[in-house]
Design an enzyme around this catalytic site. Structure first.
Site, mmCIF file in Angstrom:
data_model
loop_
_atom_site.group_PDB
_atom_site.id
_atom_site.type_symbol
_atom_site.label_atom_id
_atom_site.label_comp_id
_atom_site.label_asym_id
_atom_site.label_seq_id
_atom_site.Cartn_x
_atom_site.Cartn_y
_atom_site.Cartn_z
ATOM 1 N N CYS A 74 -1.402 -0.692 24.958
ATOM 2 C CA CYS A 74 -2.454 -1.577 24.452
ATOM 3 C C CYS A 74 -2.140 -3.043 24.771
ATOM 4 O O CYS A 74 -1.024 -3.502 24.545
ATOM 5 C CB CYS A 74 -2.556 -1.383 22.942
ATOM 6 S SG CYS A 74 -3.628 -2.568 22.135
ATOM 7 N N CYS A 83 -1.176 -0.819 14.901
ATOM 8 C CA CYS A 83 -0.053 0.110 15.137
ATOM 9 C C CYS A 83 1.253 -0.675 15.141
ATOM 10 O O CYS A 83 1.289 -1.825 15.525
ATOM 11 C CB CYS A 83 -0.133 0.782 16.495
ATOM 12 S SG CYS A 83 -1.724 1.367 16.996
ATOM 13 N N CYS A 161 -9.671 0.017 21.648
ATOM 14 C CA CYS A 161 -8.521 0.359 20.815
ATOM 15 C C CYS A 161 -8.147 1.795 21.130
ATOM 16 O O CYS A 161 -8.998 2.677 21.153
ATOM 17 C CB CYS A 161 -8.887 0.212 19.344
ATOM 18 S SG CYS A 161 -7.605 0.865 18.264
ATOM 19 N N TYR A 314 -5.399 15.095 -7.759
ATOM 20 C CA TYR A 314 -5.716 13.986 -6.865
ATOM 21 C C TYR A 314 -6.553 14.546 -5.710
ATOM 22 O O TYR A 314 -6.227 14.366 -4.540
ATOM 23 C CB TYR A 314 -4.446 13.316 -6.322
ATOM 24 C CG TYR A 314 -3.419 12.962 -7.368
ATOM 25 C CD1 TYR A 314 -3.439 11.708 -7.977
ATOM 26 C CD2 TYR A 314 -2.435 13.865 -7.751
ATOM 27 C CE1 TYR A 314 -2.488 11.372 -8.935
ATOM 28 C CE2 TYR A 314 -1.492 13.543 -8.704
ATOM 29 C CZ TYR A 314 -1.522 12.303 -9.296
ATOM 30 O OH TYR A 314 -0.573 11.982 -10.231
ATOM 31 N N GLU A 335 -9.672 14.571 -10.207
ATOM 32 C CA GLU A 335 -9.752 13.325 -9.431
ATOM 33 C C GLU A 335 -10.278 12.217 -10.344
ATOM 34 O O GLU A 335 -11.202 12.442 -11.124
ATOM 35 C CB GLU A 335 -10.696 13.573 -8.233
ATOM 36 C CG GLU A 335 -11.296 12.350 -7.578
ATOM 37 C CD GLU A 335 -10.288 11.418 -6.931
ATOM 38 O OE1 GLU A 335 -9.392 11.892 -6.219
ATOM 39 O OE2 GLU A 335 -10.400 10.202 -7.153
ATOM 40 N N ASP A 383 -1.591 15.649 -4.390
ATOM 41 C CA ASP A 383 -1.737 14.783 -3.211
ATOM 42 C C ASP A 383 -1.991 13.359 -3.709
ATOM 43 O O ASP A 383 -3.081 12.815 -3.545
ATOM 44 C CB ASP A 383 -2.912 15.290 -2.349
ATOM 45 C CG ASP A 383 -3.086 14.491 -1.067
ATOM 46 O OD1 ASP A 383 -2.249 13.617 -0.770
ATOM 47 O OD2 ASP A 383 -4.079 14.737 -0.349
ATOM 48 N N CYS A 410 1.916 10.694 0.967
ATOM 49 C CA CYS A 410 1.762 9.704 2.037
ATOM 50 C C CYS A 410 2.851 8.643 1.924
ATOM 51 O O CYS A 410 2.819 7.658 2.643
ATOM 52 C CB CYS A 410 0.373 9.070 1.982
ATOM 53 S SG CYS A 410 0.003 8.316 0.405
#
Ligand code: SAH
Length: 455
Positions: A74, A83, A161, A314, A335, A383, A410
């Site tokens: 890129c 990134c 991108c 979640y 949730e 999650d 995550c």
């Protein structure tokens, strides 16, 4: 006295990398963080910041190069905040993610000898995102549509991108031409004035449908018929064009109100066999290809036979719940965001899924209440967002003692913290599988199989 001084140059061996992908080296045991180098390299840096316990260096020269160094494909890689790992080969980024997960599990989780599999990467780690969000603005009269620079709100104009879906670049170009041609005003964050703020493009990878959202600081867009014609005339896959009204002085991209100016209010896409309606505000995983890999792993770890009661905590818009529903007796999705639960119920209806109930509320409130009422799960999937699970929830899971917990995370550090809690209270970690949901960024998603220890 610190062993390094500002504006001085030093030669460093890069011996590690931070969770954000910065290189770490030492001068007389004093830590120096540097953006750009890869573990194993020898570099020359100039110190730009010194604090009590660490310093920050600017990379001047790579003296000994890592074999994993990659020429970023890129053109704006160094300036863009999107990134962070394009200076490494793709293989090396996967290795970095595996090590990051292992390291957290050992250091924070205090767990030795846990099986951490190699990160599952993408076969084609380009153009993988199904959602592009371009800020729009003018700098000294020049229109910019692109991405924010690292740690700033300066807009870098970027025609292409490498991680966005390809159609979004074409949409961007058409809108840019229209904004210049009709001299449409653009939003200025400092004054709060000007109309066009952001362009968002969502695409259904399996259906090919596209949605274009123009975020405006107002209620209308001048010459909008002309823009609609230009967009649908050139890109027939566009099924929906929406004005999103955002008149607040905020960093949040989207406002609450949507006005559809062409086509339908939503587009559709599939994850596995399930169809989802996606509207401008819906949460939807941004990498649909790896989402299937991730959910597939979660389902495999759940080992369902058809009779189990499963909690999906979640649950967002209920994507994992639906995957689980085909193999479970009953699924409860929990949730905290009401709109997401509304979407989840609608998604279950569209797909004819009948054995799932969705409950609005914090998992740490809802689950203790269900446990009191005698509703227990055989298998629990969690999650959570980056901050991980609330201890009240973990404590209830310990009491409830399901056979299995599948933890989708995550954030490796809060994952490790929560694993420490569970393994100190009657559970054991069987295996850990990182999945590359966000190629070329330092983010990593992880699925963990946790089982109840036999007493
Ligand atoms: N499992 C979903 C979404 C995961 S994102 C998917 O794969 O698509 C994490 C979700 O947790 C978000 O939807 C967020 O709104 C929700 N959330 C955050 N805090 C929560 C809490 N305390 N209790 C329940 N849900 C919560």
């Amino acid at each position: 006295m610190t062993p390094v001084r500002k504006n001085e140059k030093y030669i460093l061996d890069i011996t590690g990398m931070t969770h954000e992908g910065q290189g770490v080296g030492r001068v007389d045991n004093f830590t120096v963080f540097v953006e750009g180098p890869i573990e194993g390299e020898k570099v020359e840096v100039k110190i730009i910041k010194v604090s009590k316990s660490y310093a920050v260096g600017k990379l001047l020269k790579v003296l000994e190069q890592s074999p994993h160094r990659n020429e970023p494909a890129c053109g704006i890689y160094k300036r863009c905040g999107g990134c962070g790992l394009q200076h490494m080969s793709y293989e090396a980024t996967l290795g970095f993610k595996t090590r990051l997960v292992k390291d957290n599990i050992k250091r924070i989780g205090k767990l030795e000898n846990v099986v951490v599999h190699d990160t599952i990467g993408m076969e084609k780690p380009q153009y993988y995102r199904n959602k592009a969000q371009y800020p729009v603005g003018r700098v000294e009269g020049e229109l910019r549509v692109g991405f924010y620079a690292k740690r700033s709100h300066d807009i870098i104009d970027s025609p292409e991108c490498l991680i966005q879906n390809e159609a979004s670049a074409r949409v961007r170009a058409i809108i840019k031409e229209f904004v210049i041609g009709r001299d449409i005003s653009t939003y200025d964050e400092t004054t709060g004035k000007g109309l066009l703020r952001h362009i968002m493009i969502r695409s259904g990878f399996k259906t090919g449908e596209l949605m274009v959202v123009l975020v405006v600081n107002g209620k209308t867009l001048p010459y909008r018929e002309e823009l609609v014609e230009a967009l649908i005339g050139n890109i027939p896959q566009i099924k929906s064009i929406v004005l999103n009204v955002n008149r607040e002085n905020t960093n949040v991209i989207l406002g609450k109100r949507n006005i559809t100016i062409y086509g339908s209010d939503s587009i559709a896409d599939y994850i596995g066999e399930f169809r989802f309606n996606i509207s401008p505000l819906s949460f939807f995983q941004v990498n649909p290809v790896q989402t299937e890999v991730l959910y597939g792993k979660a389902l495999e770890y759940a080992v369902l036979t058809g009779s189990e009661t499963v909690f999906d905590l979640y649950c967002g818009i209920g994507t994992i719940s639906m995957f689980l529903s085909r193999k479970a007796g009953k699924v409860y999705g929990v949730e905290s965001v009401e709109e997401a639960v509304r979407d989840a119920r609608e998604n279950a209806r569209i797909n004819g899924v009948k054995n799932v109930d969705f409950i609005v509320g914090g998992a740490e409130k809802v689950i203790p209440g269900m446990y009191e009422q005698g509703i227990k799960a055989d298998v629990v999937v969690v999650d959570p967002p980056r901050k991980g699970c609330d201890e009240v929830l973990l404590d209830t899971l310990v009491k409830m003692a399901p056979k299995r917990i599948v933890y989708v995370s995550c954030n490796p550090s809060t994952l490790a913290r929560d694993l420490k809690y569970l393994t100190s209270n009657g559970f054991e970690v069987q295996e850990v599988q990182p999945v590359d949901m966000f190629p070329w960024t330092a983010h990593v998603e992880t699925v963990v199989l946790i089982t109840k220890k036999n007493d």
